[in-house]
Every structure is written in C-alpha cells, then in structure tokens.
Design a protein around this motif. Sequence first.
Motif, short mmCIF file in Angstrom:
data_model
loop_
_atom_site.label_atom_id
_atom_site.label_comp_id
_atom_site.label_asym_id
_atom_site.label_seq_id
_atom_site.Cartn_x
_atom_site.Cartn_y
_atom_site.Cartn_z
N ASN A 240 0.80 -1.22 0.00
CA ASN A 240 0.00 0.00 0.00
C ASN A 240 0.83 1.27 0.00
N ARG A 241 2.13 1.18 0.28
CA ARG A 241 2.97 2.38 0.22
C ARG A 241 3.08 2.90 -1.21
N TYR A 242 3.13 1.98 -2.17
CA TYR A 242 3.38 2.33 -3.57
C TYR A 242 2.27 1.72 -4.43
N LEU A 243 1.21 2.44 -4.62
CA LEU A 243 0.02 1.91 -5.29
C LEU A 243 -0.50 2.95 -6.29
N ILE A 244 -0.28 2.70 -7.57
CA ILE A 244 -0.74 3.60 -8.61
C ILE A 244 -1.83 2.88 -9.41
N ASP A 245 -3.02 3.45 -9.44
CA ASP A 245 -4.13 2.91 -10.22
C ASP A 245 -4.14 3.62 -11.56
N ILE A 246 -4.26 2.85 -12.65
CA ILE A 246 -4.21 3.42 -13.99
C ILE A 246 -5.49 3.05 -14.74
N GLU A 247 -6.14 4.08 -15.29
CA GLU A 247 -7.36 3.90 -16.06
C GLU A 247 -7.09 4.37 -17.49
N VAL A 248 -7.54 3.58 -18.48
CA VAL A 248 -7.29 3.90 -19.88
C VAL A 248 -8.61 3.89 -20.65
N HIS A 249 -8.79 4.92 -21.48
CA HIS A 249 -9.91 4.97 -22.42
C HIS A 249 -9.31 5.29 -23.79
N THR A 250 -9.78 4.58 -24.82
CA THR A 250 -9.25 4.80 -26.16
C THR A 250 -10.31 5.42 -27.05
N GLU A 251 -9.83 6.03 -28.14
CA GLU A 251 -10.72 6.70 -29.08
C GLU A 251 -10.12 6.59 -30.48
N PHE A 252 -10.91 6.14 -31.43
CA PHE A 252 -10.50 6.11 -32.83
C PHE A 252 -10.71 7.50 -33.42
N LEU A 253 -9.73 7.98 -34.19
CA LEU A 253 -9.80 9.32 -34.78
C LEU A 253 -9.95 9.19 -36.31
N PRO A 254 -11.20 9.04 -36.79
CA PRO A 254 -11.42 8.81 -38.22
C PRO A 254 -10.96 9.98 -39.09
N GLU A 255 -11.06 11.20 -38.56
CA GLU A 255 -10.68 12.38 -39.35
C GLU A 255 -9.17 12.44 -39.62
N GLN A 256 -8.37 11.72 -38.83
CA GLN A 256 -6.92 11.69 -39.04
C GLN A 256 -6.46 10.38 -39.68
N SER A 257 -7.39 9.45 -39.85
CA SER A 257 -7.06 8.13 -40.39
C SER A 257 -7.35 8.09 -41.88
N ASP A 258 -6.68 7.15 -42.58
CA ASP A 258 -6.87 6.95 -44.01
C ASP A 258 -6.65 5.47 -44.32
N ALA A 259 -7.74 4.74 -44.48
CA ALA A 259 -7.65 3.29 -44.70
C ALA A 259 -6.87 2.96 -45.97
N GLU A 260 -7.01 3.76 -47.02
CA GLU A 260 -6.30 3.49 -48.27
C GLU A 260 -4.79 3.62 -48.11
N SER A 261 -4.36 4.42 -47.16
CA SER A 261 -2.92 4.60 -46.89
C SER A 261 -2.45 3.76 -45.71
N ASN A 262 -3.31 2.87 -45.22
CA ASN A 262 -2.98 2.05 -44.04
C ASN A 262 -2.54 2.91 -42.87
N ARG A 263 -3.31 3.94 -42.59
CA ARG A 263 -3.03 4.85 -41.48
C ARG A 263 -4.27 4.89 -40.58
N TRP A 264 -4.11 4.37 -39.38
CA TRP A 264 -5.19 4.29 -38.41
C TRP A 264 -4.71 5.03 -37.16
N VAL A 265 -5.41 6.07 -36.79
CA VAL A 265 -4.97 6.95 -35.70
C VAL A 265 -5.90 6.81 -34.50
N PHE A 266 -5.29 6.65 -33.33
CA PHE A 266 -6.03 6.47 -32.09
C PHE A 266 -5.51 7.43 -31.02
N ALA A 267 -6.41 7.89 -30.19
CA ALA A 267 -6.03 8.63 -28.99
C ALA A 267 -6.23 7.70 -27.80
N TYR A 268 -5.39 7.86 -26.79
CA TYR A 268 -5.62 7.15 -25.54
C TYR A 268 -5.56 8.16 -24.41
#
Length: 129
Positions: free
Chosen positions: A7-35
Amino acid sequence: MPAQDNNRYLIDIEVHTEFLPEQSDAESNRWVFAYHITLRNDGDQPARLMTRHWVITDGEERTHEVHGEGVIGETPLLAPGQSFSYTSGAVLETSIGSMHGSYQMLADDGTCFDAPVPAFTLAPPHTLH
C-alpha cells in the motif's frame, strides 16, 4: 489496475481509447487512435512519474517500443489520493492493435517502482464483437 500489492506504492491506472477517423486513411494504411490515461496515487507515499515504456502491436503482430521521460513533457508528482490525466496518441498500419507498458515511478522516500499498464485494444468502434 494497481501497480504494487504494497500500500505504500500503489498507482491505479485507467485507460480509455478513441478512434480518430478524421486523421485516419484506410487506403494509406493509417489508423490513428487517442488514448486517455488517468493515474491515481492510491498509496501513502508521494510519487513522481519519471519515465514511460510502451509496447505497441498492430494487427500483423509488428511491435514498436517507445521509451521516454515523463509524459507529454511532464514528470508529474502525485500526492496520495491525487490524480493526473493526459491524452496521447498512436498511429497503426492496421485497423486493430494493442498497447501495454509501464510507468517508472520514484517515491519521495527514494524507492523506484513500476506502475504497469495492462494491455488495451486500439480499434475503431464496432470492429470487434
């Protein structure tokens, strides 16, 4: 997920992801995500986030490792009960991938410890069942 059983050293980590279609381009194999990451110090020692290590894996099992100081140009000090949130991103060559890693923390008492980040998925909505 807690980083340490102690309990002296306890870091809780929460992650949520988001796909960014406006920055992605399937034809160029570019898929952009925010976390979006929130770290909360559930221990009884103040601790500073010193470095990060990420392993990013795309849908073809290609991996890329990232090591660096702090996050988004900061090395936040988290007092007990305090949280720190930030957003960053990843670019993949496939529509699906994953990330996992850890933060290396330094407690005020001089103890270094890792705060692991369990694997999380990067995928556009409605891609996985």
